[in-house]
Design an enzyme around this catalytic site. Structure first.
Site, PDB file in Angstrom:
ATOM      1  CG  ASP A 175      -1.085  -1.498   1.364  1.00  0.00           C
ATOM      2  OD1 ASP A 175      -1.780  -1.953   0.200  1.00  0.00           O
ATOM      3  OD2 ASP A 175      -2.965  -0.872   2.357  1.00  0.00           O
ATOM      4  CD  GLU A 408      -0.655  -6.288   9.187  1.00  0.00           C
ATOM      5  OE1 GLU A 408      -0.091  -4.994   9.846  1.00  0.00           O
ATOM      6  OE2 GLU A 408      -0.554  -5.227   8.016  1.00  0.00           O
TER       7      GLU A 408
END
Ligand code: 2M8
Length: 439
Positions: A175, A408
């Site tokens: 992102d 993550e």
């Protein structure tokens, strides 16, 4: 230090437990709280890893994702489930039904993520215990996979190149990578900040997430696409953000080749996916290689120029089998630029070289270690015959997860887990890294 097999055994058990906790009866949520829905490439990774262990659930996972596919083949990056689960942006921003191609239900986003799905389906055929069942799944999904790849090869290209383009940083999966900084800077700053409330920064540490300025632009890009009802021709015409990304194109070229293998298993003609794979591999190698930087570089479609930012994703063409032999050797040398050995453990790849001026060990895709990048590059080296580099990267990932948990992302300097815990695709890729791929 514990021996490799003990570490692997423990990571395998812990990863299966994370995936079981995130299982929602027909799909695996990407993570508790931060990502409560079904994400496209996370889900493909989960299905791939589960093939060996929970075949029926891997099958359900893929069917659930494809239930959100659009009539024009677009496979949305999020299939929403519990529409009240706090996540921004949810269905109310996307308004996917503005497109006549979107299904009436379920609600979905209106953009894509990297296409790992044919790779996950081929994995079911090659490794799941019940091959007949896997072939029935492949038969059911084959036309949907062809429609998905066709959408990318037809709607996401412009004359002159078969490389496919992305219209939103979220489509890359990376992102807030510095890869997108210049392209995003071209977006007019909205006069009034769009009105929305972020949820992510109330769950994860804001220092480990994209900035508000980046989110303003993400929301702006969604609104522009929504306002033309996600019509591909209109978006292609007006979007200020259009990039050809190395990782996305490499995963697609790999998946095209895997789609051709699925066709052969099914007794179908593999000619079309073989052609897609061949053209894409050739274009990656000829249009994206940088003689100056010795890795593959993204291309900015609007400026017509390479994006001069070297990330670990610049090694992904190995996974697509797209690299000329001498380039494989150059990539083997380049790997060190991204390698970090968190606390003296085996090396893992930081998403950005620690020598890069934009390197930030905490900020999401601007430096932290991401399991997916490690897995893609390790698999690419393995399949290129450089098994020692592959084994060492794979071992690095397994040991990070063993020591810190299925986070993550990981801090590239000290290895500690960042973002959120109990992340499904981290568990899946760690699980796959300690699974023997022997049929
Ligand atoms: C991250 O992206 C989402 C938006 O799609 C977010 O930040 O809210 C990325 O790491 C992406 O690659 C990943 O698929 C998703 C879910 O894990 O989270």
């Amino acid at each position: 230090m514990a021996g490799v097999s003990t570490v692997e055994e423990s990571v395998r058990t812990a990863s299966l437990a994370v995936l079981a906790r995130n299982w929602r009866g027909s799909f695996t949520r990407a993570a508790p709280r931060l990502y409560p829905h079904q994400w496209s490439w996370d889900s493909a990774c989960v299905a791939l890893a589960l093939a060996h262990y929970r075949q029926a659930d891997a099958e359900a996972e893929l069917l659930s994702l494809f239930a959100g596919q659009w009539r024009n083949g677009l496979l949305p990056h999020i299939r929403f489930f519990d529409e009240d689960a706090p996540y921004f942006p949810g269905p109310e921003l996307w308004e996917s039904r503005r497109s006549g191609d979107a299904p009436a239900r379920p609600a979905t986003s209106g953009i894509v993520q990297p296409p790992v799905h044919a790779t996950a389906v081929l994995h079911q055929i090659e490794y799941a215990p019940d091959r007949e069942r896997a072939l029935r799944l492949a038969r059911a999904l084959y036309p949907k996979l062809v429609a998905w790849h066709r959408y990318l090869h037809v709607e996401r290209v412009r004359p002159g190149s078969p490389l496919v383009e992305l219209w939103h940083p979220w489509e890359s999966g990376m992102d807030n990578s510095p890869l997108w900084d210049d392209a995003l800077a071209r977006l007019d700053t909205p006069e009034a900040r769009p009105s929305y409330r972020r949820v992510d920064t109330t769950i994860a540490d804001p220092r480990e997430r994209p900035t508000d300025a980046e989110y303003d632009r993400y929301v702006d890009l969604v609104a522009r696409q929504r306002d033309v009802a996600y019509d591909p021709a209109s978006v292609r015409e007006m979007t200020p953000f259009a990039v050809r990304d190395v990782l996305f194109n490499s995963l697609l070229a790999r998946a095209d080749g895997d789609l051709a293998s699925i066709a052969r298993w099914l007794g179908d003609d593999p000619a079309r996916p073989e052609r897609w794979a061949g053209e894409l591999r050739a274009a990656i190698d000829s249009e994206m290689w940088s003689h100056e930087h010795h890795v593959y570089l993204d291309l900015d479609v609007i400026t017509g120029r390479p994006i001069e930012v070297c990330t670990a994703s610049g090694l992904a063409p190995l996974f697509a089998r797209a690299c000329a032999p001498d380039r494989v050797a150059e990539l083997a040398s380049a790997v060190e630029r991204f390698c970090v050995g968190a606390r003296g453990g085996p090396p893992v790849l930081a998403s950005l070289s620690p020598d890069d001026a934009s390197f930030d060990p905490r900020r999401y895709w601007r430096g932290p270690v991401w399991p997916m990048l490690n897995w893609v590059v390790a698999s690419g080296f393995r399949e290129s015959g450089l098994v020692e580099i592959a084994a060492s990267l794979s071992d690095g990932l397994v040991r990070l997860v063993h020591e810190h948990g299925a986070f993550e992302q990981f801090n590239p300097l000290d290895g500690h887990g960042q973002g959120c815990a109990e992340v499904s695709w981290t568990a899946a890729l760690a699980l796959d890294s300690c699974t023997s791929h022997v049929t």
